[in-house]
Write an enzyme that holds these catalytic residues in place. Structure first.
Site, mmCIF file in Angstrom:
data_model
loop_
_atom_site.group_PDB
_atom_site.id
_atom_site.type_symbol
_atom_site.label_atom_id
_atom_site.label_comp_id
_atom_site.label_asym_id
_atom_site.label_seq_id
_atom_site.Cartn_x
_atom_site.Cartn_y
_atom_site.Cartn_z
ATOM 1 N N HIS A 301 0.885 -1.299 0.021
ATOM 2 C CA HIS A 301 -0.184 -0.083 -0.010
ATOM 3 C C HIS A 301 1.025 1.082 -0.090
ATOM 4 O O HIS A 301 0.271 2.350 -0.641
ATOM 5 C CB HIS A 301 -0.922 0.045 1.312
ATOM 6 C CG HIS A 301 -2.207 -0.861 0.936
ATOM 7 N ND1 HIS A 301 -2.809 -1.515 1.975
ATOM 8 C CD2 HIS A 301 -2.969 -1.143 -0.327
ATOM 9 C CE1 HIS A 301 -3.890 -2.207 1.298
ATOM 10 N NE2 HIS A 301 -3.964 -1.895 -0.011
ATOM 11 N N ARG A 444 -23.737 12.473 -14.675
ATOM 12 C CA ARG A 444 -24.625 11.449 -14.999
ATOM 13 C C ARG A 444 -25.431 11.186 -13.684
ATOM 14 O O ARG A 444 -24.743 11.079 -12.601
ATOM 15 C CB ARG A 444 -23.769 10.036 -15.031
ATOM 16 C CG ARG A 444 -24.606 8.789 -15.267
ATOM 17 C CD ARG A 444 -23.793 7.496 -16.008
ATOM 18 N NE ARG A 444 -22.783 7.214 -15.110
ATOM 19 C CZ ARG A 444 -21.698 6.442 -14.979
ATOM 20 N NH1 ARG A 444 -21.658 5.793 -16.330
ATOM 21 N NH2 ARG A 444 -21.090 5.917 -14.109
ATOM 22 N N GLU A 543 -25.780 2.964 -24.054
ATOM 23 C CA GLU A 543 -24.815 1.734 -23.619
ATOM 24 C C GLU A 543 -25.609 0.472 -23.903
ATOM 25 O O GLU A 543 -25.390 -0.618 -23.785
ATOM 26 C CB GLU A 543 -24.629 2.021 -22.257
ATOM 27 C CG GLU A 543 -25.737 2.388 -21.199
ATOM 28 C CD GLU A 543 -25.299 2.862 -19.872
ATOM 29 O OE1 GLU A 543 -24.423 2.609 -19.401
ATOM 30 O OE2 GLU A 543 -26.056 3.802 -19.286
ATOM 31 N N ASP A 567 -20.260 -0.779 -21.405
ATOM 32 C CA ASP A 567 -21.558 -1.522 -21.170
ATOM 33 C C ASP A 567 -21.948 -1.741 -22.861
ATOM 34 O O ASP A 567 -22.506 -3.141 -22.986
ATOM 35 C CB ASP A 567 -22.571 -0.866 -20.401
ATOM 36 C CG ASP A 567 -22.383 -1.261 -19.038
ATOM 37 O OD1 ASP A 567 -21.695 -1.937 -18.619
ATOM 38 O OD2 ASP A 567 -23.001 -0.440 -18.237
ATOM 39 N N ARG A 577 -17.513 -9.330 -19.570
ATOM 40 C CA ARG A 577 -15.983 -9.066 -19.359
ATOM 41 C C ARG A 577 -15.330 -9.508 -18.005
ATOM 42 O O ARG A 577 -14.068 -9.856 -17.896
ATOM 43 C CB ARG A 577 -15.513 -7.570 -19.769
ATOM 44 C CG ARG A 577 -16.111 -6.818 -18.662
ATOM 45 C CD ARG A 577 -15.450 -5.206 -19.138
ATOM 46 N NE ARG A 577 -15.956 -4.350 -18.347
ATOM 47 C CZ ARG A 577 -15.305 -3.268 -18.281
ATOM 48 N NH1 ARG A 577 -14.342 -2.894 -18.942
ATOM 49 N NH2 ARG A 577 -15.926 -2.352 -17.517
ATOM 50 N N CYS A 614 -17.556 8.119 -23.575
ATOM 51 C CA CYS A 614 -16.739 7.851 -22.215
ATOM 52 C C CYS A 614 -16.438 6.298 -22.283
ATOM 53 O O CYS A 614 -16.805 5.464 -22.972
ATOM 54 C CB CYS A 614 -17.292 8.424 -21.230
ATOM 55 S SG CYS A 614 -18.987 7.870 -21.009
#
Length: 836
Positions: A301, A444, A543, A567, A577, A614
């Site tokens: 980390h 969105r 999408e 999508d 996927r 996008c």
């Protein structure tokens, strides 16, 4: 009621914290007892404990079973079966990239000066030169106050108070940003883990230990288990256990004096055996210019934090680095994976030049970042950024974003116990609009369900959530919550070019319903006298493939379209996927998918509507010719890629994009498309002029052959003519060591032919002080001309160029013109004339 689920563990990093945390979060939604059994090793674990799951040491390929026993076993089994099939295989997808293996090549100047070099592995690229600052490992030791138990009741109170303090600290992580917040969340999962707490408590109640003794006992148990794991990623989580345990000890007894690092007041390279995340976060990162760590791992980390902050880091350096004295000057080369101690003057000069080259590369890209994105023939395409917070938006604008093409508002709704209020949302949206300073921001609306669950909404388990109850499809069930979001967004529209985008639209009916909903909210705002922009643009995500066939019906109802490539690809190709068995079929370069994209963009433009993109495809630099051919009005991507995206757009014309898209649409496989794109890029990048002012150096301060050759090669690197300057330098020296390239008349023409040269080039350097090129030379050189030829060039091209130059350089008048040239452009003119 009981159920058993068989599965084969799919992740190469084993059952580490991320999948274990996701599993326990799901398991804790059900009343049934849930146990995971590794049938290969016999290890069993409480499915509601992250640490218990991690401690099974489950490896890729292990046969396992989930045993569910209780009143809701059937519901739990259905949800867990879906998790095992669809989510678990995807849990490693965005883990940090593996360490870049050091190539073993040491720059020539270091070899020539016999510099003291320690090799390691670069995991966060960059170069730093500063005094060493040793940081000693934090040892988990027992404070005097913890030597004896004060009794179970008092010790349990002490333990619970310490855990509560630490949990509260971690839960305040939303005030932190990005990776720091993610790591705080990982540490929170340890502190709240049911098995971890049970182990601590049993040390007190069953073994009569003090809180401190119980912490050490528990830490030793889990670190020993993790230390034997085959997975490097799992082994590195032992550091997190030690870090959290130290913080519990501090909360219970107060931090020891040695835990307090002196505040940094100057630039340093931190040198340590390892560094816990809390130690690193406690340092003033303004002064931390690099990290040299002996035993940290590439996915620790601390390394992830360093990478997110752009701090150069080399791991795996020899223990000798730990003996460096505080204040001793070191060079940390996290490009090649080396640490140079007590660097001599020439070495420092080399690395100072290397840093200047890096700055020139950044400047080259930032030139594009600060400009409007346009093609070589002037066609405009907007380059925007994806963001999920005000901080990300601010960084995006610094990186050159021309707008925010996707602001993921759902992130405001996640990792909390209730939805954000209207005012909470407005504060974030308004701050984003202020940061935009008039640039467009596409917000969105809430996109949850599928892969993004929100526990407090109590969404039902579904057999296939990606095709089910998500995004706009669930808005009417949460009308009050969506009302609050729409009001907040419309209020923010009074502050700039805010746009509202609705996700998961499949039909005209849905768009009309959302339009009516937004109109109702506008009427309420008008009645309340609250300001907003009545002309706020409303658009939809593309999408779902069905949208491509009704663009003509949707266009009159919306102001813009934005293609969500992730999508849309998986819905169009019917490929999940996240499913390892079919993931290879997922590619946005599939020719049929590109034809779908053309249908969408052509349809939108035919009806006068703006269309952007996008998702992952929008961030792929090699795909730029496709974007141009499709005629996209905008692409939106992660902000660090914006300068390079703008540079690549400027290298192609819109007409070239049309031609390349046509070739791609005629391909039969995604691989053929990618090959066509790679060929187009190679052709375009090789088109740089042979001679250019950007690779002309006048009045160089270097007066040594090795430094001059490196300076010329670095000029090629800074101008994007090579991505491997070390290899080009070596190629030059291979010829130089065969015979000197000094030709007399005060001139040297070093040269090479190499695949590392992307664009054949003639670079020129005029030193401020002439110097002898080779031992035995009588006359010093006052100009150096580097000839670097691409390996694919005609076999004797470099010889023909050398011959032309040599003939011209024999003339006093030509040499005088080069020596006296007042500017790089004059040098370019003279050399260009010589090439005719």
């Amino acid at each position: 009621m009981s159920r058993d689920l068989q599965f084969v563990f799919p992740l190469k990093n084993g059952f580490h914290a991320r999948p274990a945390s996701a599993f326990q979060e799901l398991a804790n939604r059900y009343a049934s007892a849930i146990t995971v059994v590794n049938e290969m090793s016999g290890a069993t674990a409480n499915g509601k404990s992250t640490l218990a799951l991690v401690s099974t040491m489950t490896k890729e390929g292990d046969r396992c079973v989930v045993r569910i026993d209780g009143p809701d076993a059937d519901r739990a089994a259905d949800a867990i079966r879906m998790f095992l099939d669809e989510t678990l295989p995807h849990c490693d997808d965005d883990l940090p990239a593996p360490a870049i293996q050091a190539g073993g090549r040491v720059p020539r100047i270091l070899r020539d000066t016999h510099a003291a070099v320690m090799h390691g592995i670069p995991v966060s690229a960059g170069i730093a030169c500063a005094p060493a600052h040793p940081v000693h490992a934090r040892r988990l030791s027992l404070p005097p106050a913890a030597a004896d138990s004060a009794g179970s009741r008092e010790e349990c109170e002490r333990l619970h108070h310490a855990l509560d303090v630490l949990e509260s600290s971690y839960r305040s992580a939303p005030a932190r940003r990005g990776t720091e917040a993610e790591i705080a969340k990982a540490h929170l999962s340890i502190v709240t883990d049911v098995e971890f707490r049970t182990e601590l408590e049993s040390g007190i109640t069953e073994h009569g230990l003090s809180t401190g003794q119980a912490v050490i006992r528990t830490a030793e148990r889990y670190t020993a288990l993790l230390g034997t794991a085959d997975s490097e990623y799992l082994r590195e989580r032992a550091v997190d256990i030690r870090d959290v345990s130290s913080q519990i000890m501090d909360a219970a007894y107060g931090a020891p004096a040695e835990a307090h690092e002196a505040a940094l007041t100057k630039d340093v390279v931190v040198v340590a055996d390892d560094l816990t995340p809390s130690q690193f976060m406690g340092l003033d990162k303004h002064f931390v210019k690099g990290l040299a760590l002996a035993h940290a791992g590439a996915t620790s980390h601390t390394v992830i934090l360093a990478r997110s902050l752009g701090i150069p880091c080399v791991i795996g350096v020899p223990d000798a680095v730990l003996h460096l004295a505080a204040g001793e000057i070191v060079v940390l080369d996290a490009v090649r994976g080396i640490v140079v101690t007590t660097p001599a003057g020439p070495v420092l000069a080399f690395y100072q030049a290397e840093k200047r080259t890096q700055e020139r590369i950044a400047q080259r890209l930032m030139v594009h970042a600060s400009r409007e994105a346009r093609t070589a023939d002037g066609t405009r395409i907007e380059v925007a950024a994806n963001a999920a917070s005000v901080e990300e938006a601010e960084k995006a604008f610094r990186d050159g974003a021309e707008g925010i093409g996707l602001f993921r508002t759902e992130m405001l709704f996640m990792d909390r116990g209730a939805p954000p209020t209207e005012d909470e949302q407005f504060a974030v949206y308004a701050a984003t609009m202020r940061a935009a300073q008039g640039r467009p921001v596409i917000f969105r609306t809430l996109d949850i369900g599928g892969d993004k669950g929100v526990a407090y909404l109590g969404l039902p388990d579904e057999e296939n959530p990606f095709l089910g109850y998500r995004a706009v499809r669930l808005y009417h069930a949460f009308q009050e919550m969506i009302d609050a979001q729409l009001r907040a967004l419309l209020r923010a529209s009074a502050l700039g070019k805010a746009k509202i985008m609705i996700p998961m639209i499949a039909s005209v009916t849905e768009v009309r319903a959302m339009r009516a909903w937004i109109d109702r909210i506008k009427e309420e705002l008008v009645a309340a006298g609250i300001a907003f922009n009545p002309a706020t643009e409303i658009g939809i995500m593309v999408e779902i493939p069905s949208v491509a066939f009704i663009i003509d019906q949707l266009a009159p109802l919306v102001d813009f379209f934005s293609i969500g490539s992730n999508d849309l690809t998986q819905y169009f190709l019917a490929v999940d996927r996240g499913n390892a068995k079919v993931r290879a079929l997922y590619s946005s370069f599939t020719p049929s998918f590109l034809r779908l994209l053309r249908m969408i963009t052509d349809g939108a433009h035919r009806h006068g509507r703006w269309v952007g993109m996008c998702g992952e495809l929008g961030g792929k630099i090699p795909a730029v010719p496709l974007f141009l051919g499709l005629g996209l009005d905008e692409v939106s991507l992660a902000s660090p890629g914006i300068p390079a995206m703008k540079e690549r757009i400027a290298q192609f014309s819109a007409a070239e994009g049309d031609a390349i898209l046509a070739r791609a649409l005629a391909c039969e496989t995604p691989e053929e498309v990618e090959t066509a794109l790679a060929g187009a890029a190679a052709t375009r990048l090789s088109g740089k002029p042979l001679i250019d002012g950007s690779i002309i150096v006048l009045e160089s301060e270097n007066s040594a052959k090795a430094l001059v050759i490196r300076e010329l090669v670095s000029a090629l690197h800074a101008d994007g003519r090579t991505a491997d300057p070390d290899e080009v330098e070596e190629a030059v020296w291979r010829r130089e060591e065969t015979f000197s390239t000094g030709i007399g008349f005060g001139v040297a023409i070093p040269h090479c032919k190499s695949a590392a040269v992307m664009s054949s080039s003639i670079a020129f350097l005029r030193p401020a002080k002439p110097f002898l090129w080779a031992e035995g030379d009588e006359d010093p050189v006052n100009m150096v001309i580097l000839l670097a030829i691409n390996d694919a060039a005609a076999g004797d091209e470099h010889l023909r160029i050398i011959a032309k130059l040599s003939r011209k350089l024999m003339h006093d008048e030509f040499r005088a013109k080069l020596i006296g040239a007042p500017s790089p452009s004059d040098v370019v003119a003279a050399l260009s004339e010589a090439m005719q």
